[in-house]
Design an enzyme around this catalytic site. Sequence first.
Site, mmCIF file in Angstrom:
data_model
loop_
_atom_site.group_PDB
_atom_site.id
_atom_site.type_symbol
_atom_site.label_atom_id
_atom_site.label_comp_id
_atom_site.label_asym_id
_atom_site.label_seq_id
_atom_site.Cartn_x
_atom_site.Cartn_y
_atom_site.Cartn_z
ATOM 1 N N GLU A 152 0.822 -1.267 -0.071
ATOM 2 C CA GLU A 152 -0.280 0.018 -0.135
ATOM 3 C C GLU A 152 0.752 1.246 0.119
ATOM 4 O OE1 GLU A 152 -0.304 2.105 2.770
ATOM 5 O OE2 GLU A 152 0.980 1.019 4.011
ATOM 6 N N PHE A 160 8.328 17.197 0.115
ATOM 7 C CA PHE A 160 8.630 16.523 1.369
ATOM 8 C C PHE A 160 10.172 17.380 1.671
ATOM 9 C CE2 PHE A 160 5.606 13.336 0.625
ATOM 10 C CZ PHE A 160 5.451 12.444 1.941
ATOM 11 N N CYS A 177 4.414 4.652 9.799
ATOM 12 C CA CYS A 177 5.231 3.859 8.377
ATOM 13 C C CYS A 177 6.421 4.483 8.486
ATOM 14 C CB CYS A 177 4.454 4.621 6.980
ATOM 15 S SG CYS A 177 2.688 4.041 6.881
#
Length: 432
Positions: A149, A250, A261
């Site tokens: 995912e 980012f 995560c």
Amino acid sequence: MRIAVIGTGYVGLVAGTCLAESGHDVTCVDVDARKVASLQEGALPIYEPGLEELVRRNARARRLHFSDDVAGAVSPSQVVFIAVGTPPGERGNADLQYVLAAAEQVGRALRHYTVIVDKSTVPVGTAERVREVVRRQTDVEFDVVSNPEFLKEGAALDDFLKPDRVVIGTCSERARKMMADLYAPFVRTENPILFMDPASAELTKYAANAMLALRISFMNDMATLCERVGANVDLVRKGLGADRRIGYAFLHPGVGYGGSCFPKDVRALICTARDAGLELDLLRAVETTNFRQKRLLLAKALKHYGELCDRTFAVWGLAFKPKTDDMREAPSVELIEGLLGKGARVQCHDPVAAPAARSYFGDRVVYAPTCYEAAEGTDGIFLVTEWNEFRRPDLKRLRKLMRQPVIFDGRNVLDPQLARSEGFTYIGVGRD
């Protein structure tokens, strides 16, 4: 298509709901009967924008079901997703006990050819381990597929319904065709389905998260350097992001990354490499920078005030990022524990994460219903999570509420000149 999803955590609930939305008959399974009962009543265990409405709609349409009966869900299904947790082990490696336990249950329940999909974030070689576990339980034909995912908390529905890419790891043509059919409704805008071997698919997930974590830590190092040499990180970021080879994503400095995560996946990738005889020094540095960054605001406060004992502070934002209530490894935890440890009092506000925060802090902090009530009578505000409501506060109102007008902007979302013009001492990350 009949689909079973084992696990009703973040990944399983989002995946199952979105697959039901595309017309499939989906049963989400969890061993926690109380959790299943809550889901059947429409109460979700997580906060994700739009998810509750989607769950209710598909449940009403009888495309989405919740059960604690693994065999009853798996036996009639053509595809079974394993979406259980993979918490970090003692060495930082991914703990596969829940994945392998689920695989054993699935194997016992198989009645016809089934595609078993590893949806959990798992290290290289997990597909083969799942295959071995299932094979010990059944003689029925099956295939194991790796389908990692790539969901961002706060934007998970869009990420699943309109993905940048879908990664499918399989060497079976039969499984490949079924997975292509399953994901066809989600890739109509020409975003690709990338087929590869299972090991490459498993590594792709870790590599993607490690790269994003690397960018965050790199920019935080640049912010620290900016403070040392008198540069402005906002201008440096613009100069970097304008390079098309780099881009802006980012590259926002702040108080570090958290969540479910990045921290555990970086550690798991380091551990996987170490088991293969390779030290990933670059990722170890990423971790070191992130750990230091989570202590940044406390260090700035100590430098500004000297002693923190008997002072009162507001903390704006508790979740590790906006649009979620996820507190796992959130920078706010490190900051608040540091403030409390120095004898300070803390009044905090988060639009959705206050209930989750109680499991971390209990009654040691005050939970305010608004950011202004959190700021009342304080010696300073720490802005930790960049929720939209914190981006344009009424500074005049704040100034009147606070004992000392000091703002520690851990996400660089406020205008320093505007804050200072309203009488605030403004302290950001790598900027004037």
